[in-house]
Scaffold this motif. Structure first.
Motif, PDB file in Angstrom:
ATOM      1  N   ALA A 206      -9.820 -16.671  -7.786  1.00 27.72           N
ATOM      2  CA  ALA A 206     -10.925 -16.980  -6.887  1.00 27.72           C
ATOM      3  C   ALA A 206     -10.386 -17.291  -5.494  1.00 27.72           C
ATOM      4  CB  ALA A 206     -11.718 -18.169  -7.417  1.00 27.72           C
ATOM      5  N   ALA A 207     -10.853 -16.535  -4.519  1.00 29.96           N
ATOM      6  CA  ALA A 207     -10.335 -16.675  -3.155  1.00 29.96           C
ATOM      7  C   ALA A 207     -11.073 -15.707  -2.250  1.00 29.96           C
ATOM      8  CB  ALA A 207      -8.831 -16.356  -3.113  1.00 29.96           C
ATOM      9  N   MET A 208     -10.755 -15.787  -0.962  1.00 28.83           N
ATOM     10  CA  MET A 208     -11.176 -14.770  -0.008  1.00 28.83           C
ATOM     11  C   MET A 208     -10.082 -13.722   0.027  1.00 28.83           C
ATOM     12  SD  MET A 208     -13.609 -13.995   2.209  1.00 28.83           S
ATOM     13  CE  MET A 208     -14.364 -15.373   3.071  1.00 28.83           C
ATOM     14  N   TYR A 209     -10.476 -12.462  -0.056  1.00 29.29           N
ATOM     15  CA  TYR A 209      -9.510 -11.369  -0.016  1.00 29.29           C
ATOM     16  C   TYR A 209      -9.710 -10.556   1.255  1.00 29.29           C
ATOM     17  CZ  TYR A 209      -8.101 -12.331  -4.779  1.00 29.29           C
ATOM     18  OH  TYR A 209      -7.590 -12.936  -5.895  1.00 29.29           O
ATOM     19  N   PHE A 210      -8.613 -10.338   1.958  1.00 28.02           N
ATOM     20  CA  PHE A 210      -8.646  -9.587   3.204  1.00 28.02           C
ATOM     21  C   PHE A 210      -7.843  -8.300   3.055  1.00 28.02           C
ATOM     22  CE2 PHE A 210     -10.686 -12.485   6.095  1.00 28.02           C
ATOM     23  CZ  PHE A 210     -10.443 -13.746   5.562  1.00 28.02           C
ATOM     24  N   CYS A 211      -8.442  -7.227   3.518  1.00 28.89           N
ATOM     25  CA  CYS A 211      -7.758  -5.952   3.641  1.00 28.89           C
ATOM     26  C   CYS A 211      -7.189  -5.872   5.064  1.00 28.89           C
ATOM     27  CB  CYS A 211      -8.768  -4.837   3.397  1.00 28.89           C
ATOM     28  SG  CYS A 211      -8.131  -3.161   3.531  1.00 28.89           S
ATOM     29  N   ALA A 212      -6.005  -5.334   5.215  1.00 28.05           N
ATOM     30  CA  ALA A 212      -5.385  -5.280   6.543  1.00 28.05           C
ATOM     31  C   ALA A 212      -4.648  -3.959   6.740  1.00 28.05           C
ATOM     32  CB  ALA A 212      -4.430  -6.456   6.740  1.00 28.05           C
ATOM     33  N   TYR A 213      -4.580  -3.551   7.996  1.00 24.44           N
ATOM     34  CA  TYR A 213      -3.946  -2.281   8.388  1.00 24.44           C
ATOM     35  C   TYR A 213      -2.834  -2.575   9.387  1.00 24.44           C
ATOM     36  CZ  TYR A 213      -3.473   2.117  10.990  1.00 24.44           C
ATOM     37  OH  TYR A 213      -2.980   3.238  11.608  1.00 24.44           O
ATOM     38  N   SER A 214      -1.735  -1.839   9.267  1.00 19.65           N
ATOM     39  CA  SER A 214      -0.657  -1.918  10.242  1.00 19.65           C
ATOM     40  C   SER A 214      -0.177  -0.521  10.580  1.00 19.65           C
ATOM     41  CB  SER A 214       0.505  -2.746   9.688  1.00 19.65           C
ATOM     42  OG  SER A 214       1.625  -2.668  10.537  1.00 19.65           O
ATOM     43  N   GLY A 215       0.029  -0.265  11.844  1.00 16.58           N
ATOM     44  CA  GLY A 215       0.604   1.004  12.238  1.00 16.58           C
ATOM     45  C   GLY A 215       2.087   1.028  11.923  1.00 16.58           C
ATOM     46  N   SER A 216       2.754   2.083  12.286  1.00 13.65           N
ATOM     47  CA  SER A 216       4.184   2.201  12.006  1.00 13.65           C
ATOM     48  C   SER A 216       4.919   2.488  13.308  1.00 13.65           C
ATOM     49  CB  SER A 216       4.445   3.323  11.007  1.00 13.65           C
ATOM     50  OG  SER A 216       4.132   4.570  11.571  1.00 13.65           O
TER      51      SER A 216
END
Lengths: 116, 116
Positions: A87-97
């Protein structure tokens, strides 16, 4: 600019069941990285799983796995055998290269409730 | 293993007072360092990042500044706090140029700042 969208503000799952959290992103880059972070009530951000865009194989970490669909720009997180501690907040994240720094772009999060 | 520390954990400050939040990393050299802010119920916003001592990049114009006086120390400051500076501040690190998985960021426990 890259954007990350999490269309489910809240989700709930029964203990021991499976739940999938959705994430879509927009980018013009061909090489990049995607992440799922978990933020429990303590609010510390904990890395759950990472995916390299050039790898077709979906990443897995124990009960956590992703479904990475590059053409659809979709990156969902599957949690199997859900536990109360998930149980938690889930964050999706993006990073360039490339370059000497990597800046993360986050979605707005999905609050996951696990029911006993 | 690497660890990241932030202090203080919680801070209540009056409007117009100065601010200094500190972040230190152990167990690694030449990390990239990041400051994020998370407003209540929202995702993370990147404020500053640093790829080396004295090298600071600002992502958004604001009332805050950052400094990196030592390789593994990152400080977030303000001369005069505003009500809008309230939030949860997270420091993060990622491996620098000599490291692997440079794109992966690891977060500290955060500082809760309330400006009254």
């Amino acid at each position: 600019a890259q954007t990350v969208t999490q269309s489910q503000p809240e989700m709930s799952v029964q203990e021991a069941e499976t739940v999938t959290l959705s994430c879509t992103y927009d980018t013009s880059e061909s090489d990049y990285y995607l992440f799922w972070y978990k933020q429990p009530p303590s609010r510390q951000m904990i890395l759950v799983i990472r995916q390299e865009a050039y790898k077709q194989q979906n990443a897995t970490e124990n009960r956590f796995s992703v479904n990475f669909q590059k053409a659809a720009k979709s990156f969902s997180l599957k949690i199997s055998d859900s536990q109360l501690g998930d149980a938690a907040m889930y964050f999706c994240a993006y990073s360039g290269s490339g370059g000497s720094n990597y800046k993360l772009t986050f979605g707005k999060g999905t609050l996951l409730t696990v029911n006993p | 293993s690497q660890t990241i520390h932030q202090w203080p954990a919680t801070l209540v400050q009056p409007v117009g007072s100065p601010l200094s939040l500190e972040c230190t990393v152990e167990g690694t050299s030449n990390p990239n360092l990041y400051w994020y802010r998370q407003a209540a119920g929202r995702g993370l916003q990147l404020l500053f990042y640093s790829v080396g001592i004295g090298q600071i990049s600002s992502e958004v114009p604001q009332n805050l500044s950052a400094s990196r006086p030592q390789d593994r120390q990152f400080i977030l400051s303000s001369k005069k706090l505003l009500l809008s500076d309230s939030g949860f501040y997270l420091c993060a690190w990622s491996p620098g140029l000599a490291g692997i998985y440079q794109e992966t960021q690891y977060f500290g426990p955060g500082t809760r700042l309330l400006v009254l």
